[in-house]
Design an enzyme around this catalytic site. Sequence first.
Site, PDB file in Angstrom:
ATOM      1  N   ASP A  22     -27.083  23.526  44.078  1.00  0.00           N
ATOM      2  CA  ASP A  22     -28.058  22.308  44.006  1.00  0.00           C
ATOM      3  C   ASP A  22     -27.694  21.230  44.822  1.00  0.00           C
ATOM      4  OD1 ASP A  22     -30.493  21.148  43.023  1.00  0.00           O
ATOM      5  OD2 ASP A  22     -29.584  20.684  41.153  1.00  0.00           O
ATOM      6  N   GLY A  23     -28.556  20.520  45.296  1.00  0.00           N
ATOM      7  CA  GLY A  23     -28.383  19.284  45.951  1.00  0.00           C
ATOM      8  C   GLY A  23     -28.494  19.173  47.233  1.00  0.00           C
TER       9      GLY A  23
ATOM     10  N   ASN B  58     -39.376  27.745  42.708  1.00  0.00           N
ATOM     11  CA  ASN B  58     -39.346  27.213  44.252  1.00  0.00           C
ATOM     12  C   ASN B  58     -40.522  27.435  45.246  1.00  0.00           C
ATOM     13  OD1 ASN B  58     -35.635  27.395  44.462  1.00  0.00           O
ATOM     14  ND2 ASN B  58     -36.885  25.798  44.036  1.00  0.00           N
TER      15      ASN B  58
ATOM     16  N   ARG C 253     -22.536  24.996  38.293  1.00  0.00           N
ATOM     17  CA  ARG C 253     -23.769  24.253  38.833  1.00  0.00           C
ATOM     18  C   ARG C 253     -23.261  22.900  39.685  1.00  0.00           C
ATOM     19  NH1 ARG C 253     -30.017  23.550  36.967  1.00  0.00           N
ATOM     20  NH2 ARG C 253     -30.535  22.589  39.057  1.00  0.00           N
TER      21      ARG C 253
ATOM     22  N   GLU D 115     -18.364  30.340  30.647  1.00  0.00           N
ATOM     23  CA  GLU D 115     -18.170  29.209  30.640  1.00  0.00           C
ATOM     24  C   GLU D 115     -18.884  28.405  31.740  1.00  0.00           C
ATOM     25  OE1 GLU D 115     -15.825  27.771  28.531  1.00  0.00           O
ATOM     26  OE2 GLU D 115     -15.538  29.611  27.709  1.00  0.00           O
TER      27      GLU D 115
HETATM   28  C1  FPP Z   1     -31.193  23.589  46.036  1.00  0.00           C
HETATM   29  O1  FPP Z   1     -31.188  22.272  46.615  1.00  0.00           O
HETATM   30  C2  FPP Z   1     -31.021  24.685  47.155  1.00  0.00           C
HETATM   31  C3  FPP Z   1     -31.930  25.596  47.316  1.00  0.00           C
HETATM   32  C4  FPP Z   1     -33.350  25.661  46.424  1.00  0.00           C
HETATM   33  C5  FPP Z   1     -31.769  26.474  48.493  1.00  0.00           C
HETATM   34  C6  FPP Z   1     -30.516  27.106  48.638  1.00  0.00           C
HETATM   35  C7  FPP Z   1     -30.315  27.960  49.981  1.00  0.00           C
HETATM   36  C8  FPP Z   1     -29.342  27.843  50.636  1.00  0.00           C
HETATM   37  C9  FPP Z   1     -28.093  26.922  50.406  1.00  0.00           C
HETATM   38  C10 FPP Z   1     -29.399  28.745  51.971  1.00  0.00           C
HETATM   39  C11 FPP Z   1     -28.319  29.708  51.537  1.00  0.00           C
HETATM   40  C12 FPP Z   1     -28.692  30.871  52.478  1.00  0.00           C
HETATM   41  C13 FPP Z   1     -28.466  32.209  52.018  1.00  0.00           C
HETATM   42  C14 FPP Z   1     -28.691  33.448  53.077  1.00  0.00           C
HETATM   43  C15 FPP Z   1     -27.717  32.398  50.540  1.00  0.00           C
HETATM   44  P1  FPP Z   1     -32.224  21.406  46.345  1.00  0.00           P
HETATM   45  O2  FPP Z   1     -33.151  21.618  47.637  1.00  0.00           O
HETATM   46  O3  FPP Z   1     -33.001  21.692  45.171  1.00  0.00           O
HETATM   47  O4  FPP Z   1     -31.495  20.024  46.438  1.00  0.00           O
HETATM   48  P2  FPP Z   1     -32.292  18.790  45.484  1.00  0.00           P
HETATM   49  O5  FPP Z   1     -32.068  18.954  44.083  1.00  0.00           O
HETATM   50  O6  FPP Z   1     -31.369  17.589  46.011  1.00  0.00           O
HETATM   51  O7  FPP Z   1     -33.450  18.512  46.147  1.00  0.00           O
END
Ligand code: FPP
Length: 248
Positions: free
Chosen positions: A21-22, A69, A189, A208
């Site tokens: 996340d983030g 999402n 997380r 955990e």
């Molecule tokens: C959450 O951050 C992240 C996601 C919803 C997407 C995660 C995807 C990747 C890291 C690409 C990985 C690729 C593969 C093939 C596994 P957010 O968008 O919710 O961030 P925020 O909370 O700051 O808005």
Amino acid sequence: MSIVDELDIQKLPTHIAIIMDGNGRWAKKQGKLRVFGHKNGVKAVREAVESAADLGIKYLTLYAFSTENWNRPKHEINALMKLFVSTINKETETLLKNNIRLSAIGNLSSLPTKAYKELKETMERTANNTRMQLNLALSYSSRWELTEAMKSIAEKVQKHELEPDSIDEGLLSRHLNTADMPDPELLIRTSGEYRISNFLLWQIAYAELYFTDKLWPDFEKEDLYRAIYAYQNRERRFGKTSEQINTG
Ligand code: FPP
């Protein structure tokens, strides 16, 4: 010195799950679009996969895209799907070379055809790899998974293939997407949020939980080691008393 030297290799979790996340906040902090954060999130995925495999972790589940999402702006969804396709495509050879199996959980049929095909092909090509299983949660939510499991069990009861009395925890586990995996012992997380967000609700009953303020694109090997170190220094009681655990 790295905290990796402090880890007890005999007491590693078998399965680690991560809520990445983030990404969006990371990009915003630099005045960039959210997609820039996702692209940099891929680097952190590589770090996590490499360090987990090197340590000897057997299963690593990453929450890459939740059912919820799908409610994001269309352009962000499209960019994420494109990123999944290109990353899986680019990394397939590395997975093969490193004996890592790719698997996925979630409502995979809801993915765009291209993403589904790419994923399926890499899953098939890496199916016999044994060092570590990298499991992507894509279009996944725990309530969806549990609902599907209930439906499938109900159908079997209706067809008299199953007696209601034979439904137990083990049977329900075997109807989940994670049927062939042990439950995660450690859930991480990032980004300072203290939520589970519909992720592996059944499977984390005794996991955990480890929260870090680091935003996902900044997550490095050392952060994974820190999480495992914290896990190893907790007392896992599974409902028993501390005395029972310590006297065996
Ligand atoms: C959450 O951050 C992240 C996601 C919803 C997407 C995660 C995807 C990747 C890291 C690409 C990985 C690729 C593969 C093939 C596994 P957010 O968008 O919710 O961030 P925020 O909370 O700051 O808005």
